[in-house]
Design a protein around this motif. Structure first.
Motif, PDB file in Angstrom:
ATOM      1  N   THR A  13      52.213  43.569  20.103  1.00 34.77           N
ATOM      2  CA  THR A  13      53.406  43.276  20.887  1.00 34.77           C
ATOM      3  C   THR A  13      54.487  44.278  20.514  1.00 34.77           C
ATOM      4  OG1 THR A  13      55.027  41.554  21.458  1.00 34.77           O
ATOM      5  CG2 THR A  13      54.302  41.657  19.179  1.00 34.77           C
ATOM      6  N   PHE A  47      59.032  40.749  24.078  1.00 30.70           N
ATOM      7  CA  PHE A  47      58.446  41.876  24.802  1.00 30.70           C
ATOM      8  C   PHE A  47      56.921  41.739  24.828  1.00 30.70           C
ATOM      9  CE2 PHE A  47      62.546  43.439  23.329  1.00 30.70           C
ATOM     10  CZ  PHE A  47      63.062  44.001  24.483  1.00 30.70           C
ATOM     11  N   ALA A  72      60.114  47.835  27.538  1.00 31.10           N
ATOM     12  CA  ALA A  72      60.371  47.775  26.100  1.00 31.10           C
ATOM     13  C   ALA A  72      61.222  48.938  25.619  1.00 31.10           C
ATOM     14  CB  ALA A  72      59.055  47.748  25.329  1.00 31.10           C
ATOM     15  N   ALA A 102      55.803  47.019  27.247  1.00 29.87           N
ATOM     16  CA  ALA A 102      55.216  46.221  26.176  1.00 29.87           C
ATOM     17  C   ALA A 102      53.696  46.249  26.290  1.00 29.87           C
ATOM     18  CB  ALA A 102      55.730  44.783  26.269  1.00 29.87           C
TER      19      ALA A 102
END
Length: 397
Positions: A177, A298, A308, A383
């Protein structure tokens, strides 16, 4: 007398350029920038900001903060012996080994205060303060600590959220992530009177002056280093950083009230410094606890792609796209993956039209020109496309 003050202030300002902490701050920021660029290239295949990003934040905003603190320190006569200032400089450099994170004045000044007091109590003093009052010095240290904590909070609230750096992190469930790292270093130059022979005079009879028992005095422009580092996982970086900055401001204000009492009861200086250090730890711990049981922000979305990161001076930046926004359509095509995003971009070689859900949850339309066959240079970082779930485990830090 006013001319003498101006001459001494000017001389102190020039001497700042030969202070080792001044140059050390730029070297430290450059080294941190090198590691950041290496990490960004490893995570995303490109750097988000150049290697000088940390250096750009060192002085501009902190100069105004330092000017305000200087008015207070000079007006109130918050004088410290030059040997103690040299020791504080050494503490700042030592604490920088922990990166920007350990350079909160609540911790650096508390360490300097504690070591100074301990050396006196054990009978091994190493900082001379001839003709000065020890209790007065401790009172001044606590008040300067409080002022610096307030300055830290102001700088974090105003500038700490700008230019945060995205990075890839593996969650406790083993999924990748994106998170954001807010990391800043500020050099806050503060004029301090340094007693060396005669009584310290003030601007007016009614202005409060801390009695250090000194004789003559001179001015020094001391460069305090203030660092900040925080990883944001569960919300927008601006929200988390501004909230932290506000809390630190209040911590500094309360510390100042306690420190002011040390003018009459010197033991309150120790209480003020300890309070500042403990509250600063509590604020850091609160942020960690807040995110512990919350979902990563995100992550892959049910619909669209969440941004992101946005590269500076890129087409995406010029179109007004920002982190945390979700792109749902590109040139009229629904997208749910990075591959679908770039395939949809290729449907038009001259411009792109995006449907975006902003951070305020409002739908808006964005369009801009792009160069044909250069869709990959739009300047967006997405992301990872692995869905994250709420987990009770502790986030890795």
């Amino acid at each position: 007398m006013a001319l003498d003050w101006l001459v001494q202030l000017g001389d102190a300002a020039v001497k700042l350029l030969i202070h080792p902490v001044f140059y050390f701050s730029f070297v430290l920021a450059f080294v941190v920038g090198m590691f950041r660029v290496t990490r960004e290239r490893k995570d995303f295949g490109t750097r988000v900001y150049d290697i000088y990003q940390e250096i750009r934040f060192i002085l501009p905003s902190s100069l105004a903060v330092g000017a305000v603190l200087s008015v207070i320190t000079i007006g109130a006569g918050l004088a410290l012996p030059s040997g103690l200032l040299s020791f504080i400089a050494a503490v700042l450099i030592i604490f920088s080994a922990g990166g920007f994170f350990l350079l909160s004045p609540a911790w650096t000044m508390a360490a300097a205060y504690g070591i100074f007091v301990l050396s006196e109590w054990l009978g091994y003093p190493f900082i001379p303060y001839v003709n000065l009052d020890l209790n007065g010095i401790l009172s001044v240290m606590s008040m300067i600590t409080a002022l610096l904590v307030i300055a830290e909070g102001v700088l974090i609230r105003k500038r700490g959220h700008q230019g945060t750096s995205p990075r890839i992190e593996t969650s406790p469930r083993g999924l990748k992530t994106a998170v954001h790292l807010a990391r800043r270093l500020w050099l806050v130059p503060v004029f301090l009177p340094v007693p060396s022979g005669g009584p310290l005079t003030s601007f007016a009879d009614w202005w409060p002056v801390i009695d250090t028992g000194g004789v003559t005095y001179s001015f020094i422009l001391f460069p305090f280093l203030i660092g900040f580092s925080m990883t944001v996982r569960s919300t927008l970086p601006a929200l988390a950083v501004k909230s932290t900055g506000k809390s630190i401001i209040w911590a500094g204000v309360l510390t100042l009230f306690i420190a002011a009492g040390s003018y009459w009861i010197w033991q309150l200086s120790a209480a003020a410094v300890i309070f500042a250090a403990l509250v600063r730890i509590a604020i850091t711990r609160r942020h960690f606890t807040y995110e512990k049981h919350r979902q990563y922000f995100f992550t892959k979305q049910p619909k669209g792609m969440i941004i992101a990161g946005v590269l500076p001076a890129s087409p995406a930046r010029k179109m007004g796209l920002d982190i945390g926004e979700i792109i749902t359509k590109v040139n009229g095509v629904n997208i749910n993956s990075e591959q679908e995003f770039y395939e949809a971009l290729q449907k038009n070689g001259a411009y792109c039209k995006l449907e975006v859900i902003g951070t305020n949850d409002q739908l808006r339309f964005v369009q801009g020109s792009i160069y044909e066959n250069e869709h990959h240079e739009l300047g967006l970082i997405f992301a990872p496309e692995e869905k994250e779930y709420l987990d009770d485990s502790v986030f890795s830090d």
